[in-house]
Write a protein that holds these residues in place. Structure first.
Motif, PDB file in Angstrom:
ATOM      1  N   SER A 197       0.826  -1.204   0.000  1.00 59.07           N
ATOM      2  CA  SER A 197       0.000   0.000   0.000  1.00 59.07           C
ATOM      3  C   SER A 197       0.860   1.253   0.000  1.00 59.07           C
ATOM      4  O   SER A 197       2.063   1.204   0.256  1.00 59.07           O
ATOM      5  CB  SER A 197      -0.937   0.008   1.217  1.00 59.07           C
ATOM      6  N   VAL A 198       0.196   2.363  -0.294  1.00 58.68           N
ATOM      7  CA  VAL A 198       0.809   3.687  -0.209  1.00 58.68           C
ATOM      8  C   VAL A 198       0.001   4.498   0.790  1.00 58.68           C
ATOM      9  O   VAL A 198      -1.212   4.623   0.662  1.00 58.68           O
ATOM     10  CB  VAL A 198       0.803   4.397  -1.582  1.00 58.68           C
ATOM     11  N   ILE A 199       0.680   5.011   1.808  1.00 54.15           N
ATOM     12  CA  ILE A 199       0.034   5.890   2.775  1.00 54.15           C
ATOM     13  C   ILE A 199       0.287   7.322   2.329  1.00 54.15           C
ATOM     14  O   ILE A 199       1.419   7.686   2.014  1.00 54.15           O
ATOM     15  CB  ILE A 199       0.590   5.683   4.202  1.00 54.15           C
ATOM     16  N   PHE A 200      -0.763   8.126   2.291  1.00 56.02           N
ATOM     17  CA  PHE A 200      -0.572   9.521   1.903  1.00 56.02           C
ATOM     18  C   PHE A 200      -1.386  10.441   2.810  1.00 56.02           C
ATOM     19  O   PHE A 200      -2.431  10.061   3.341  1.00 56.02           O
ATOM     20  CB  PHE A 200      -0.918   9.755   0.426  1.00 56.02           C
ATOM     21  N   CYS A 201      -0.867  11.640   2.988  1.00 51.85           N
ATOM     22  CA  CYS A 201      -1.490  12.629   3.871  1.00 51.85           C
ATOM     23  C   CYS A 201      -2.465  13.495   3.083  1.00 51.85           C
ATOM     24  O   CYS A 201      -2.147  13.946   1.982  1.00 51.85           O
ATOM     25  CB  CYS A 201      -0.422  13.521   4.507  1.00 51.85           C
ATOM     26  N   LEU A 217      -5.817  19.004   4.261  1.00 54.66           N
ATOM     27  CA  LEU A 217      -7.003  19.761   4.630  1.00 54.66           C
ATOM     28  C   LEU A 217      -7.930  18.971   5.545  1.00 54.66           C
ATOM     29  O   LEU A 217      -8.551  19.531   6.455  1.00 54.66           O
ATOM     30  CB  LEU A 217      -7.754  20.190   3.368  1.00 54.66           C
ATOM     31  N   MET A 218      -8.000  17.668   5.353  1.00 52.92           N
ATOM     32  CA  MET A 218      -8.898  16.826   6.143  1.00 52.92           C
ATOM     33  C   MET A 218      -8.261  16.318   7.434  1.00 52.92           C
ATOM     34  O   MET A 218      -8.878  15.558   8.178  1.00 52.92           O
ATOM     35  CB  MET A 218      -9.372  15.651   5.297  1.00 52.92           C
ATOM     36  N   LYS A 219      -7.010  16.686   7.668  1.00 54.64           N
ATOM     37  CA  LYS A 219      -6.293  16.288   8.892  1.00 54.64           C
ATOM     38  C   LYS A 219      -6.304  14.771   9.074  1.00 54.64           C
ATOM     39  O   LYS A 219      -6.610  14.249  10.135  1.00 54.64           O
ATOM     40  CB  LYS A 219      -6.871  16.986  10.126  1.00 54.64           C
ATOM     41  N   ARG A 220      -5.940  14.067   7.981  1.00 49.72           N
ATOM     42  CA  ARG A 220      -5.941  12.609   8.049  1.00 49.72           C
ATOM     43  C   ARG A 220      -4.930  12.035   7.069  1.00 49.72           C
ATOM     44  O   ARG A 220      -4.414  12.733   6.193  1.00 49.72           O
ATOM     45  CB  ARG A 220      -7.330  12.073   7.717  1.00 49.72           C
ATOM     46  N   CYS A 221      -4.667  10.737   7.218  1.00 49.01           N
ATOM     47  CA  CYS A 221      -3.848   9.996   6.269  1.00 49.01           C
ATOM     48  C   CYS A 221      -4.684   8.831   5.743  1.00 49.01           C
ATOM     49  O   CYS A 221      -5.420   8.195   6.500  1.00 49.01           O
ATOM     50  CB  CYS A 221      -2.574   9.461   6.919  1.00 49.01           C
ATOM     51  N   LEU A 222      -4.564   8.576   4.457  1.00 47.68           N
ATOM     52  CA  LEU A 222      -5.320   7.519   3.807  1.00 47.68           C
ATOM     53  C   LEU A 222      -4.374   6.446   3.270  1.00 47.68           C
ATOM     54  O   LEU A 222      -3.180   6.685   3.087  1.00 47.68           O
ATOM     55  CB  LEU A 222      -6.160   8.094   2.667  1.00 47.68           C
ATOM     56  N   LYS A 223      -4.933   5.270   3.013  1.00 44.60           N
ATOM     57  CA  LYS A 223      -4.147   4.144   2.503  1.00 44.60           C
ATOM     58  C   LYS A 223      -4.698   3.715   1.144  1.00 44.60           C
ATOM     59  O   LYS A 223      -5.862   3.347   1.023  1.00 44.60           O
ATOM     60  CB  LYS A 223      -4.199   2.970   3.481  1.00 44.60           C
ATOM     61  N   TYR A 224      -3.827   3.779   0.135  1.00 44.25           N
ATOM     62  CA  TYR A 224      -4.182   3.290  -1.194  1.00 44.25           C
ATOM     63  C   TYR A 224      -3.547   1.916  -1.382  1.00 44.25           C
ATOM     64  O   TYR A 224      -2.329   1.758  -1.257  1.00 44.25           O
ATOM     65  CB  TYR A 224      -3.688   4.257  -2.280  1.00 44.25           C
ATOM     66  N   HIS A 225      -4.359   0.921  -1.688  1.00 43.28           N
ATOM     67  CA  HIS A 225      -3.867  -0.456  -1.826  1.00 43.28           C
ATOM     68  C   HIS A 225      -3.315  -0.688  -3.227  1.00 43.28           C
ATOM     69  O   HIS A 225      -4.011  -0.494  -4.225  1.00 43.28           O
ATOM     70  CB  HIS A 225      -5.000  -1.446  -1.540  1.00 43.28           C
ATOM     71  N   ILE A 226      -2.057  -1.120  -3.304  1.00 41.54           N
ATOM     72  CA  ILE A 226      -1.435  -1.403  -4.597  1.00 41.54           C
ATOM     73  C   ILE A 226      -1.303  -2.904  -4.838  1.00 41.54           C
ATOM     74  O   ILE A 226      -0.927  -3.333  -5.934  1.00 41.54           O
ATOM     75  CB  ILE A 226      -0.050  -0.722  -4.715  1.00 41.54           C
ATOM     76  N   GLN A 227      -1.628  -3.701  -3.830  1.00 41.33           N
ATOM     77  CA  GLN A 227      -1.609  -5.156  -3.954  1.00 41.33           C
ATOM     78  C   GLN A 227      -2.795  -5.737  -3.176  1.00 41.33           C
ATOM     79  O   GLN A 227      -3.413  -5.058  -2.363  1.00 41.33           O
ATOM     80  CB  GLN A 227      -0.304  -5.741  -3.387  1.00 41.33           C
ATOM     81  N   GLY A 228      -3.104  -6.998  -3.430  1.00 41.52           N
ATOM     82  CA  GLY A 228      -4.086  -7.705  -2.630  1.00 41.52           C
ATOM     83  C   GLY A 228      -5.525  -7.530  -3.093  1.00 41.52           C
ATOM     84  O   GLY A 228      -5.806  -6.945  -4.142  1.00 41.52           O
ATOM     85  N   GLU A 229      -6.446  -8.025  -2.269  1.00 46.30           N
ATOM     86  CA  GLU A 229      -7.861  -8.042  -2.622  1.00 46.30           C
ATOM     87  C   GLU A 229      -8.449  -6.643  -2.780  1.00 46.30           C
ATOM     88  O   GLU A 229      -9.400  -6.456  -3.542  1.00 46.30           O
ATOM     89  CB  GLU A 229      -8.662  -8.822  -1.559  1.00 46.30           C
ATOM     90  N   ARG A 230      -7.924  -5.681  -2.054  1.00 43.06           N
ATOM     91  CA  ARG A 230      -8.455  -4.320  -2.113  1.00 43.06           C
ATOM     92  C   ARG A 230      -7.637  -3.416  -3.036  1.00 43.06           C
ATOM     93  O   ARG A 230      -7.680  -2.196  -2.933  1.00 43.06           O
ATOM     94  CB  ARG A 230      -8.526  -3.713  -0.708  1.00 43.06           C
ATOM     95  N   LYS A 231      -6.917  -4.017  -3.941  1.00 43.30           N
ATOM     96  CA  LYS A 231      -6.088  -3.261  -4.882  1.00 43.30           C
ATOM     97  C   LYS A 231      -6.909  -2.182  -5.577  1.00 43.30           C
ATOM     98  O   LYS A 231      -8.002  -2.427  -6.083  1.00 43.30           O
ATOM     99  CB  LYS A 231      -5.484  -4.202  -5.924  1.00 43.30           C
TER     100      LYS A 231
END
Length: 372
Positions: A228-232, A235-249
């Motif tokens: 996955s790639v974690i990115f900030c 403006l929303m004061k959060r970090c999100l996770k983008y899946h680059i592998q696996g079932e949630r790709k």
């Protein structure tokens, strides 16, 4: 007696005029201004603020300054372990090279833009997210090579964070395709998602948009398992996770939200923790502005007339584990615009958007303590 009444009436009229004229002028200015902020989608936030088990509220006081006067706006830091040097991009367009043995600063190479995010590839080539030039590659001898500056026919306006996977695929953010770096406050105040998370494949020269409609995406880091790639999302004061592998790709999940302040860069320390730089701490004034678009419009008008109040303080760096759970928070009331936090050995190095230096904290000598 009549004269006294006239003087009193004149005084009241004068006081009334002093009050009503500025208010009327401000209301007219507000009505005529075309800036139109949007409501923000805070409905999907976690209901409770994060709890940090350990803190150190003396980050600035207990740190030493490096490169004072030579490192204006050292926005991100990349560490070369073999040479024990760090690279950072500054306001003047130079990539600086700092020797950690003696803290000497060298003007290494000039991008001609505003270098922000920096990271070293496995082949010791420096990858640079330049706000003005796009994604760049700098060879070991300092030669600058443009890689990409647009995706899907839309030019980058604010290339910001960058990281690279072990397979050589580069992940980076375009914080806004509408506003430039100099205009970035208006992007934040407008409250519309003009940001994108992208990838660049050096072998095919292909640039892909991985996630769109983001609220000022900033720092980027590839997870140690390369899934996955974690990115900030500042403006929303959060970090999100983008899946680059696996079932949630290809899908995006929450990693951590309700941060004390807007996150900038995020870096992995190789030892089980991500370090998230926070440009400021919690501010009730800023929270109100995020909640109410009309307040953001007032701030935008003030910004045009250079009247914006400085509310940034308590900036710092938050350490979280691989699941996004807070571990320790280092901050200081005297700090603002902390843009990166990189752990090198037993030291935490912090860069800034506006300050003319970086700071170094001894994490053994000044460890965070348990909160009571």
């Amino acid at each position: 007696m009549a004269d006294m009444d006239r003087r009193s009436s004149s005084r009241r009229f004068g006081l009334f005029t002093l009050f009503i004229v500025p208010v009327a002028a401000a209301m007219l200015l507000y009505r005529l201004d075309s800036f139109d902020p949007a409501p923000l989608p805070f409905h999907d936030y976690s209901p409770e603020p994060i709890v940090v088990p350990k803190i150190n509220p003396r980050l600035l006081q207990e740190s030493e300054m490096i490169g004072v006067g030579k490192l204006l706006g050292a926005e991100d830091i990349a560490y070369h372990s073999g040479e024990h040097v760090i690279y950072t991009g500054c306001v003047d367009g130079w990539i600086k090279r700092i020797n950690l043995n003696d803290s000497t600063v060298q003007n290494w190479t000039f991008t001609g833009g505003r270098p922000l995010g920096v990271v070293l590839s496995r082949h010791a080539q420096l990858l640079v997210a330049d706000a003005e030039k796009g994604l760049l590659e700098v060879t070991a001898d300092g030669k600058v090579k443009p890689l990409t500056n647009e995706a899907e026919g839309i030019k980058f306006k604010l290339t910001d964070g960058v990281d690279v996977g072990v397979d050589g695929l580069i992940y980076f953010s375009d914080a806004s395709y509408k506003y430039s770096l100099k205009e970035h406050l208006f992007d934040i105040l407008e409250g519309r998602p003009y940001g994108r998370l992208l990838s660049f494949d050096p072998s095919t020269k292909e640039t892909k948009v991985l996630a769109r409609d983001l609220f000022f995406p900033n720092g980027v880091v590839v997870s140690p398992d390369q899934n996955s790639v974690i990115f900030c999302e500042s403006l929303m004061k959060r970090c999100l996770k983008y899946h680059i592998q696996g079932e949630r790709k290809g899908l995006v999940d929450k990693f951590i939200d309700n941060l004390p302040g807007p996150p900038d860069n995020i870096r992995f320390d190789g030892d089980g923790h991500y370090w998230i730089a926070l440009a400021m701490g919690k501010s009730w004034i800023w929270d109100l502005a995020l909640k109410y678009p009309w307040i953001r419009k007032v701030v935008a008008i003030m910004e045009r007339y250079n009247m914006t109040p400085n509310i940034q303080k308590n900036a710092g760096v938050l350490a979280v584990d691989l699941e996004g759970k807070p571990v320790a928070y280092y901050y200081d009331v005297g700090l603002s615009d902390v843009s990166t936090g990189v752990k090198i050995g037993n030291y935490l190095y912090c860069g800034f958007v506006t300050q003319p230096y970086i700071i170094r904290l001894d994490l053994l000598q000044h460890a965070a303590s348990a909160t009571t």
